[in-house]
Design a protein around this motif. Structure first.
Motif, PDB file in Angstrom:
ATOM      1  N   ALA A  40       0.892  -1.210  -0.082  1.00 29.01           N
ATOM      2  CA  ALA A  40       0.009   0.158   0.040  1.00 29.01           C
ATOM      3  C   ALA A  40       0.644   1.245  -0.038  1.00 29.01           C
ATOM      4  CB  ALA A  40      -0.925  -0.070   1.335  1.00 29.01           C
ATOM      5  N   ALA A  41       0.561   2.181  -0.624  1.00 28.73           N
ATOM      6  CA  ALA A  41       1.325   3.285  -0.897  1.00 28.73           C
ATOM      7  C   ALA A  41       1.619   4.125   0.410  1.00 28.73           C
ATOM      8  CB  ALA A  41       0.548   4.448  -1.751  1.00 28.73           C
ATOM      9  N   HIS A  42       0.426   4.256   1.328  1.00 24.59           N
ATOM     10  CA  HIS A  42       0.370   4.975   2.623  1.00 24.59           C
ATOM     11  C   HIS A  42       1.513   4.332   3.474  1.00 24.59           C
ATOM     12  CE1 HIS A  42      -1.779   1.428   4.069  1.00 24.59           C
ATOM     13  NE2 HIS A  42      -1.513   1.888   5.318  1.00 24.59           N
ATOM     14  N   VAL A  43       2.135   3.143   3.275  1.00 23.45           N
ATOM     15  CA  VAL A  43       3.182   2.554   4.036  1.00 23.45           C
ATOM     16  C   VAL A  43       4.390   3.290   3.722  1.00 23.45           C
ATOM     17  CG1 VAL A  43       4.396   0.250   4.399  1.00 23.45           C
ATOM     18  CG2 VAL A  43       2.022   0.404   4.347  1.00 23.45           C
ATOM     19  N   VAL A  44       4.502   3.338   2.356  1.00 23.57           N
ATOM     20  CA  VAL A  44       6.082   4.135   1.971  1.00 23.57           C
ATOM     21  C   VAL A  44       6.126   5.644   1.653  1.00 23.57           C
ATOM     22  CG1 VAL A  44       6.737   1.774   1.144  1.00 23.57           C
ATOM     23  CG2 VAL A  44       5.730   3.354  -0.429  1.00 23.57           C
ATOM     24  N   ALA A  45       4.855   6.210   1.905  1.00 28.80           N
ATOM     25  CA  ALA A  45       4.812   7.487   1.481  1.00 28.80           C
ATOM     26  C   ALA A  45       5.762   8.493   2.491  1.00 28.80           C
ATOM     27  CB  ALA A  45       3.320   8.099   1.490  1.00 28.80           C
ATOM     28  N   GLY A  46       6.330   9.369   1.837  1.00 32.47           N
ATOM     29  CA  GLY A  46       7.357   9.797   2.766  1.00 32.47           C
ATOM     30  C   GLY A  46       8.710   9.576   3.181  1.00 32.47           C
ATOM     31  N   ALA A  47       8.715   8.234   2.971  1.00 30.63           N
ATOM     32  CA  ALA A  47      10.015   7.463   3.724  1.00 30.63           C
ATOM     33  C   ALA A  47      11.290   7.989   3.089  1.00 30.63           C
ATOM     34  CB  ALA A  47       9.787   5.903   3.430  1.00 30.63           C
ATOM     35  N   VAL A  48      12.485   7.819   3.777  1.00 30.79           N
ATOM     36  CA  VAL A  48      13.612   8.169   3.186  1.00 30.79           C
ATOM     37  C   VAL A  48      14.227   7.038   2.744  1.00 30.79           C
ATOM     38  CG1 VAL A  48      14.137  10.509   4.529  1.00 30.79           C
ATOM     39  CG2 VAL A  48      14.575   8.189   5.631  1.00 30.79           C
ATOM     40  N   SER A  49      13.743   5.716   3.320  1.00 27.92           N
ATOM     41  CA  SER A  49      14.468   4.436   2.731  1.00 27.92           C
ATOM     42  C   SER A  49      13.066   3.459   3.221  1.00 27.92           C
ATOM     43  CB  SER A  49      15.802   4.103   3.306  1.00 27.92           C
ATOM     44  OG  SER A  49      15.593   3.765   4.933  1.00 27.92           O
ATOM     45  N   VAL A  50      13.307   2.416   2.316  1.00 34.64           N
ATOM     46  CA  VAL A  50      12.528   1.125   2.498  1.00 34.64           C
ATOM     47  C   VAL A  50      13.174   0.040   2.475  1.00 34.64           C
ATOM     48  CG1 VAL A  50      10.549   0.068   1.746  1.00 34.64           C
ATOM     49  CG2 VAL A  50      10.475   2.627   1.632  1.00 34.64           C
ATOM     50  N   SER A  51      12.647  -1.034   3.701  1.00 37.17           N
ATOM     51  CA  SER A  51      13.417  -2.387   3.523  1.00 37.17           C
ATOM     52  C   SER A  51      12.279  -3.201   3.323  1.00 37.17           C
ATOM     53  CB  SER A  51      14.241  -2.459   4.751  1.00 37.17           C
ATOM     54  OG  SER A  51      15.320  -1.548   4.684  1.00 37.17           O
ATOM     55  N   VAL A  52      12.619  -4.473   3.030  1.00 44.10           N
ATOM     56  CA  VAL A  52      11.813  -5.679   2.839  1.00 44.10           C
ATOM     57  C   VAL A  52      12.305  -6.779   3.688  1.00 44.10           C
ATOM     58  CG1 VAL A  52      10.660  -7.251   1.475  1.00 44.10           C
ATOM     59  CG2 VAL A  52      10.599  -4.976   0.656  1.00 44.10           C
ATOM     60  N   ARG A  53      11.378  -7.387   4.598  1.00 47.30           N
ATOM     61  CA  ARG A  53      11.877  -8.524   5.575  1.00 47.30           C
ATOM     62  C   ARG A  53      11.011  -9.704   4.982  1.00 47.30           C
ATOM     63  NH1 ARG A  53      12.376  -8.196  11.678  1.00 47.30           N
ATOM     64  NH2 ARG A  53      11.801  -6.036  11.058  1.00 47.30           N
ATOM     65  N   ASP A  54      11.808 -10.731   4.395  1.00 44.75           N
ATOM     66  CA  ASP A  54      11.151 -11.847   3.837  1.00 44.75           C
ATOM     67  C   ASP A  54      10.707 -12.958   4.876  1.00 44.75           C
ATOM     68  OD1 ASP A  54      13.430 -13.418   4.709  1.00 44.75           O
ATOM     69  OD2 ASP A  54      14.186 -13.692   2.615  1.00 44.75           O
ATOM     70  N   PRO A  55      10.117 -14.044   4.589  1.00 43.69           N
ATOM     71  CA  PRO A  55       9.623 -14.971   5.626  1.00 43.69           C
ATOM     72  C   PRO A  55      10.734 -15.633   6.488  1.00 43.69           C
ATOM     73  CG  PRO A  55       8.297 -15.055   3.611  1.00 43.69           C
ATOM     74  CD  PRO A  55       9.338 -14.405   3.180  1.00 43.69           C
ATOM     75  N   ASP A  56      11.767 -15.677   5.965  1.00 42.38           N
ATOM     76  CA  ASP A  56      13.094 -16.165   6.657  1.00 42.38           C
ATOM     77  C   ASP A  56      13.845 -14.922   7.608  1.00 42.38           C
ATOM     78  OD1 ASP A  56      12.817 -18.629   5.655  1.00 42.38           O
ATOM     79  OD2 ASP A  56      13.734 -18.077   3.845  1.00 42.38           O
ATOM     80  N   LYS A  57      12.946 -13.974   7.556  1.00 40.01           N
ATOM     81  CA  LYS A  57      13.505 -12.744   8.508  1.00 40.01           C
ATOM     82  C   LYS A  57      14.805 -11.968   8.002  1.00 40.01           C
ATOM     83  CE  LYS A  57      10.143 -13.301  11.289  1.00 40.01           C
ATOM     84  NZ  LYS A  57       8.965 -12.524  11.025  1.00 40.01           N
ATOM     85  N   ARG A  58      15.000 -12.075   6.767  1.00 44.75           N
ATOM     86  CA  ARG A  58      16.307 -11.585   6.002  1.00 44.75           C
ATOM     87  C   ARG A  58      15.756 -10.259   5.563  1.00 44.75           C
ATOM     88  NH1 ARG A  58      17.426 -16.021   1.623  1.00 44.75           N
ATOM     89  NH2 ARG A  58      15.509 -15.566   1.382  1.00 44.75           N
ATOM     90  N   VAL A  59      16.497  -9.418   5.809  1.00 47.89           N
ATOM     91  CA  VAL A  59      16.006  -7.802   5.239  1.00 47.89           C
ATOM     92  C   VAL A  59      16.786  -7.552   3.928  1.00 47.89           C
ATOM     93  CG1 VAL A  59      16.030  -5.430   6.240  1.00 47.89           C
ATOM     94  CG2 VAL A  59      15.369  -7.490   7.807  1.00 47.89           C
ATOM     95  N   PHE A  60      16.311  -6.781   3.200  1.00 47.73           N
ATOM     96  CA  PHE A  60      16.625  -6.267   1.955  1.00 47.73           C
ATOM     97  C   PHE A  60      16.484  -4.884   1.882  1.00 47.73           C
ATOM     98  CE2 PHE A  60      15.968 -10.716   1.509  1.00 47.73           C
ATOM     99  CZ  PHE A  60      17.115 -11.326   1.077  1.00 47.73           C
ATOM    100  N   PRO A  61      17.135  -3.992   1.232  1.00 39.95           N
ATOM    101  CA  PRO A  61      16.650  -2.650   1.036  1.00 39.95           C
ATOM    102  C   PRO A  61      15.999  -2.767  -0.342  1.00 39.95           C
ATOM    103  CG  PRO A  61      19.206  -3.255   0.282  1.00 39.95           C
ATOM    104  CD  PRO A  61      18.688  -4.154   1.014  1.00 39.95           C
ATOM    105  N   ALA A  62      14.990  -1.797  -0.403  1.00 36.97           N
ATOM    106  CA  ALA A  62      13.982  -1.704  -1.424  1.00 36.97           C
ATOM    107  C   ALA A  62      14.264  -0.603  -2.239  1.00 36.97           C
ATOM    108  CB  ALA A  62      12.570  -1.673  -0.800  1.00 36.97           C
ATOM    109  N   SER A  63      13.904  -0.361  -3.629  1.00 37.42           N
ATOM    110  CA  SER A  63      14.188   0.686  -4.424  1.00 37.42           C
ATOM    111  C   SER A  63      12.805   0.975  -5.083  1.00 37.42           C
ATOM    112  CB  SER A  63      15.568   0.680  -5.352  1.00 37.42           C
ATOM    113  OG  SER A  63      15.232  -0.595  -6.261  1.00 37.42           O
ATOM    114  N   GLY A  64      12.646   2.317  -5.448  1.00 37.42           N
ATOM    115  CA  GLY A  64      11.472   2.728  -6.311  1.00 37.42           C
ATOM    116  C   GLY A  64      11.485   2.708  -7.695  1.00 37.42           C
TER     117      GLY A  64
END
Length: 64
Positions: A40-64
């Motif tokens: 959903a757009a409201h989750v990332v609106a105004g963010a300076v950075s975004v990450s995604v955590r997969d089901p194995d709890k690994r975190v990855f940087p996201a890009s737009g």
């Protein structure tokens, strides 16, 4: 190709809002294809950075 189970496609989206309070906003996302997450757009609106955590709890940087 075998289908990917739904549970393996649901991820956590973490938006860092920088100096805002609260600093982090969390939401869910869904992997629609390799390297593409729908959220959903409201989750990332105004963010300076975004990450995604997969089901194995690994975190990855996201890009737009």
């Amino acid at each position: 190709m075998a289908p990917v189970p739904l549970a393996a496609r649901v991820v956590e989206v973490i938006a860092d809002l920088g100096a805002a309070h609260p600093r982090f906003r969390y939401g869910s996302g869904f992997i629609v294809r390799k390297g593409t997450v729908l959220t959903a757009a409201h989750v990332v609106a105004g963010a300076v950075s975004v990450s995604v955590r997969d089901p194995d709890k690994r975190v990855f940087p996201a890009s737009g």
